[in-house]
Design a protein around this motif. Sequence first.
Motif, PDB file in Angstrom:
ATOM      1  N   VAL A   1       0.840  -1.196   0.000  1.00  0.00           N
ATOM      2  CA  VAL A   1       0.000   0.000   0.000  1.00  0.00           C
ATOM      3  C   VAL A   1       0.872   1.242   0.000  1.00  0.00           C
ATOM      4  O   VAL A   1       1.960   1.266   0.573  1.00  0.00           O
ATOM      5  CB  VAL A   1      -0.995   0.020   1.193  1.00  0.00           C
ATOM      6  N   ARG A   2       0.369   2.269  -0.707  1.00  0.00           N
ATOM      7  CA  ARG A   2       1.075   3.555  -0.751  1.00  0.00           C
ATOM      8  C   ARG A   2       0.367   4.524   0.176  1.00  0.00           C
ATOM      9  O   ARG A   2      -0.861   4.498   0.249  1.00  0.00           O
ATOM     10  CB  ARG A   2       1.038   4.125  -2.183  1.00  0.00           C
ATOM     11  N   PRO A   3       1.031   5.359   0.885  1.00  0.00           N
ATOM     12  CA  PRO A   3       2.471   5.573   0.893  1.00  0.00           C
ATOM     13  C   PRO A   3       3.211   4.809   1.990  1.00  0.00           C
ATOM     14  O   PRO A   3       4.418   4.920   2.104  1.00  0.00           O
ATOM     15  CB  PRO A   3       2.591   7.066   1.142  1.00  0.00           C
ATOM     16  N   SER A   4       2.535   4.006   2.793  1.00  0.00           N
ATOM     17  CA  SER A   4       3.184   3.389   3.955  1.00  0.00           C
ATOM     18  C   SER A   4       4.214   2.334   3.590  1.00  0.00           C
ATOM     19  O   SER A   4       5.172   2.129   4.328  1.00  0.00           O
ATOM     20  CB  SER A   4       2.142   2.778   4.892  1.00  0.00           C
TER      21      SER A   4
ATOM     22  N   ARG B   1      -3.950  -9.058  -0.891  1.00  0.00           N
ATOM     23  CA  ARG B   1      -4.849  -8.214  -1.681  1.00  0.00           C
ATOM     24  C   ARG B   1      -6.256  -8.189  -1.078  1.00  0.00           C
ATOM     25  O   ARG B   1      -6.901  -7.141  -1.010  1.00  0.00           O
ATOM     26  CB  ARG B   1      -4.892  -8.697  -3.120  1.00  0.00           C
ATOM     27  N   ALA B   2      -6.739  -9.322  -0.604  1.00  0.00           N
ATOM     28  CA  ALA B   2      -8.086  -9.387  -0.020  1.00  0.00           C
ATOM     29  C   ALA B   2      -8.200  -8.495   1.217  1.00  0.00           C
ATOM     30  O   ALA B   2      -9.239  -7.880   1.446  1.00  0.00           O
ATOM     31  CB  ALA B   2      -8.438 -10.831   0.337  1.00  0.00           C
ATOM     32  N   THR B   3      -7.139  -8.402   1.989  1.00  0.00           N
ATOM     33  CA  THR B   3      -7.145  -7.540   3.180  1.00  0.00           C
ATOM     34  C   THR B   3      -7.300  -6.082   2.774  1.00  0.00           C
ATOM     35  O   THR B   3      -8.115  -5.350   3.344  1.00  0.00           O
ATOM     36  CB  THR B   3      -5.856  -7.722   4.006  1.00  0.00           C
TER      37      THR B   3
ATOM     38  N   VAL C   1      -0.008  -1.605  -5.109  1.00  0.00           N
ATOM     39  CA  VAL C   1       0.591  -2.273  -6.270  1.00  0.00           C
ATOM     40  C   VAL C   1       1.005  -3.682  -5.852  1.00  0.00           C
ATOM     41  O   VAL C   1       1.302  -3.926  -4.675  1.00  0.00           O
ATOM     42  CB  VAL C   1       1.817  -1.505  -6.821  1.00  0.00           C
ATOM     43  N   PRO C   2       1.040  -4.602  -6.809  1.00  0.00           N
ATOM     44  CA  PRO C   2       1.471  -5.964  -6.485  1.00  0.00           C
ATOM     45  C   PRO C   2       2.909  -5.974  -5.961  1.00  0.00           C
ATOM     46  O   PRO C   2       3.752  -5.213  -6.421  1.00  0.00           O
ATOM     47  CB  PRO C   2       1.390  -6.704  -7.819  1.00  0.00           C
ATOM     48  N   ASN C   3       3.167  -6.828  -4.994  1.00  0.00           N
ATOM     49  CA  ASN C   3       4.526  -7.037  -4.478  1.00  0.00           C
ATOM     50  C   ASN C   3       5.043  -8.309  -5.150  1.00  0.00           C
ATOM     51  O   ASN C   3       4.967  -9.402  -4.589  1.00  0.00           O
ATOM     52  CB  ASN C   3       4.509  -7.174  -2.958  1.00  0.00           C
ATOM     53  N   THR C   4       5.543  -8.145  -6.371  1.00  0.00           N
ATOM     54  CA  THR C   4       5.942  -9.301  -7.187  1.00  0.00           C
ATOM     55  C   THR C   4       7.147 -10.032  -6.599  1.00  0.00           C
ATOM     56  O   THR C   4       7.226 -11.254  -6.704  1.00  0.00           O
ATOM     57  CB  THR C   4       6.232  -8.874  -8.636  1.00  0.00           C
ATOM     58  N   ALA C   5       8.054  -9.309  -5.977  1.00  0.00           N
ATOM     59  CA  ALA C   5       9.220  -9.958  -5.368  1.00  0.00           C
ATOM     60  C   ALA C   5       8.765 -10.888  -4.241  1.00  0.00           C
ATOM     61  O   ALA C   5       9.200 -12.039  -4.157  1.00  0.00           O
ATOM     62  CB  ALA C   5      10.191  -8.917  -4.841  1.00  0.00           C
TER      63      ALA C   5
END
Length: 98
Positions: free
Chosen positions: A41-44, A50-52, A80-84
Amino acid sequence: MRTQLGLLKNATAFALYVDDALRGDLTDPSTQQLLERPVVVRPSGVTYSRATVEHILAHAHALDRPPVCPQSGLVIEGYVPNTALETILSRHTFQSQG
């Protein structure tokens, strides 16, 4: 032989510790469950499932309030997705099945 067994025990204990520590890092801070489809989550910069995040957004919308990150208290501007982390989760899940 005794020394080798001692080293093997220590290596096994360390591997289990790393797995437990990793499991903690792969946990949604809100639900305490293993992350699923992790997003940042932005900006934190906090990662949740994703469900949360979708639940937080829907709840805030229903109350006509801005969505707030439970960990930081900052208003969520997007995610945004955290792909890593998703890659790490995939490897962890694969290893834990074997």
